[in-house]
Design a protein around this motif. Structure first.
Motif, short mmCIF file in Angstrom:
data_model
loop_
_atom_site.label_atom_id
_atom_site.label_comp_id
_atom_site.label_asym_id
_atom_site.label_seq_id
_atom_site.Cartn_x
_atom_site.Cartn_y
_atom_site.Cartn_z
N ASP A 187 0.78 -1.05 0.20
CA ASP A 187 0.00 0.05 0.01
C ASP A 187 0.70 1.30 -0.20
OD1 ASP A 187 -3.32 0.18 1.23
OD2 ASP A 187 -2.38 -1.76 0.18
N MET A 214 -6.20 7.68 5.03
CA MET A 214 -5.88 6.27 5.37
C MET A 214 -5.55 5.65 6.74
SD MET A 214 -5.97 4.85 2.21
CE MET A 214 -7.26 5.77 2.20
N ASP A 237 -8.74 5.33 8.05
CA ASP A 237 -9.06 4.04 7.57
C ASP A 237 -8.60 2.93 8.55
OD1 ASP A 237 -9.23 1.60 6.04
OD2 ASP A 237 -9.04 2.64 4.15
N GLN A 239 -3.52 0.00 5.93
CA GLN A 239 -3.67 1.32 5.67
C GLN A 239 -2.51 2.11 6.49
OE1 GLN A 239 -5.91 2.51 3.50
NE2 GLN A 239 -6.13 0.33 3.24
#
Length: 382
Positions: A19, A251, A254, A141
């Motif tokens: 990510d 994020m 998140d 995340q």
């Protein structure tokens, strides 16, 4: 630490560095495409079509994983395509080629996700579906937060888009290395879940399909960040340097939301998902109609919704689908979800060029419409 937890953490680390790579790129692909000459409609279409491909191929990938049992091979191959497409963006000079690499990145993610989620589902059986997927999503995340901050740092030191994409080769290589290490330690993740007898396995239950309709509607109304970032750049609500910071913050929200919603999913079931939809549906008016601080609040709500979608929605599939059909179950789920995400993203991109107000109304209504279906699913499970 239990073997199941170690396995989840290892795959979580893979996702963290993965990510860092592709979510960092995602934080600037909208402005980057605009820089290369693409319109808002093209940005919306490219983002939406990329997501559609990234979900549609999961049906085939999930079927292939269940049919062959090659969960690791499919996962590793997908990650290689997924991750190495990102630093390659540093070499392109036309939006058409950039679009192809964005599609390739999504294709790689499509190939590996059902197989990886099926392996994860075996490990989460012991510690709780919601908590297991929530822990994985939280680590995922953290990477999605660090990636955009890396891009912001490149911009701070007067680098450009190409330098930012090139820097993302480093986390990509870390992710690949940890993935091979996890494969070495856990060659057969299916053994992490105690087998249960399932008498009926011919097809998916009615509640599964109602659930798919619910999440598909919610996905259709959820704007891609590239379109949101495109809006920030066009109306100058948020400066170019702050765009990746906003994404990083979302994020981080998140990650926290994934842990919280995952925990409460194990305790309360789908009620927590219904709450998250109500809460996050306000992101569109705040992001597209407000100023700097409204956009900041909108991104917080956007992050809350993403955390719920990536943890609770995935955990619920493991509850609704028997062990031996998880690959196909996740493949069908992701394909339906991705189809509606693509259609919604395309419409949102077209509406943006026509009327931002209608875009906002469209987004909010579709998300709210998903709630009665989620209520139906909750009743069917009790």
């Amino acid at each position: 630490m239990k073997p199941t937890t170690v396995f989840i953490v290892l795959l979580g680390l893979v996702s963290l560095f993965a990510d860092m790579t592709y979510e960092a790129a995602r934080s600037i692909t909208g402005p980057f495409l605009a820089f290369l000459g693409a319109s808002a409609t093209l940005v919306g279409f490219i983002a939406g079509f990329g997501e559609f491909i990234g979900y549609a191929l999961r049906l085939f990938s999930g079927w292939l994983a269940d049919r062959t049992g090659k969960y690791w091979s499919i996962t590793i191959g997908g990650y290689l395509i997924n991750l190495l497409s990102v630093p390659a963006l540093a070499l392109v000079g036309h939006w058409q080629l950039a679009a192809l690499l964005i599609m390739a990145e999504r294709i790689g993610k499509a190939l590996r996700t059902p197989a990886r989620d099926a392996m994860l589902s075996h490990a989460t059986a012991e510690i709780g579906r919601g908590w297991g997927f929530g822990l994985h999503e939280a680590m995922d995340q953290i990477g999605a937060m660090l990636g955009p901050l890396t891009v912001a740092a490149v911009f701070y030191f007067h680098g450009g888009y190409r330098e930012a994409f090139a820097a993302l080769l480093v986390p990509a290589l870390f992710a690949i290395g940890i993935l091979f290490f996890a494969r070495f330690l856990y060659p057969s993740p299916k053994e992490l879940e105690v087998s249960k007898i399932h008498i009926e396995t011919k097809g998916f239950s009615k509640v599964y399909w109602v659930y798919l309709i619910a999440v598909a509607l919610n996905g259709a109304g959820y704007a891609d960040f590239p379109l949101i970032a495109y809006h920030f750049k066009k109306v100058e609500t948020v400066s170019e340097q702050w765009v990746p910071v906003f994404y990083a913050m979302a994020m981080g929200i998140d990650a926290l939301a994934a842990l919280i919603f995952g925990y409460f999913f194990d305790k309360k079931g789908l009620s927590i998902l219904i709450f998250s939809v109500i809460l996050s549906s306000g992101f569109a008016p705040l992001c597209f109609l407000g100023g700097f601080y409204s956009a900041l609040l909108g991104m917080i709500l956007w992050g809350i919704g993403m955390g719920a979608q990536e943890s609770v929605m995935r955990a619920a599939v493991a509850v609704l689908v028997p062990k031996e059909k998880r690959g196909v179950g996740y493949g069908v789920f992701n394909t339906g979800y991705g189809l509606f995400w693509f259609l919604g993203s395309t419409v949102l991109g077209l509406l943006y060029d026509f009327s931002v107000y209608i875009l906002v109304i469209f987004s909010v209504i579709l998300q709210i419409i998903s709630i009665p279906f989620l209520i139906k699913v909750r009743k069917m499970l009790h």
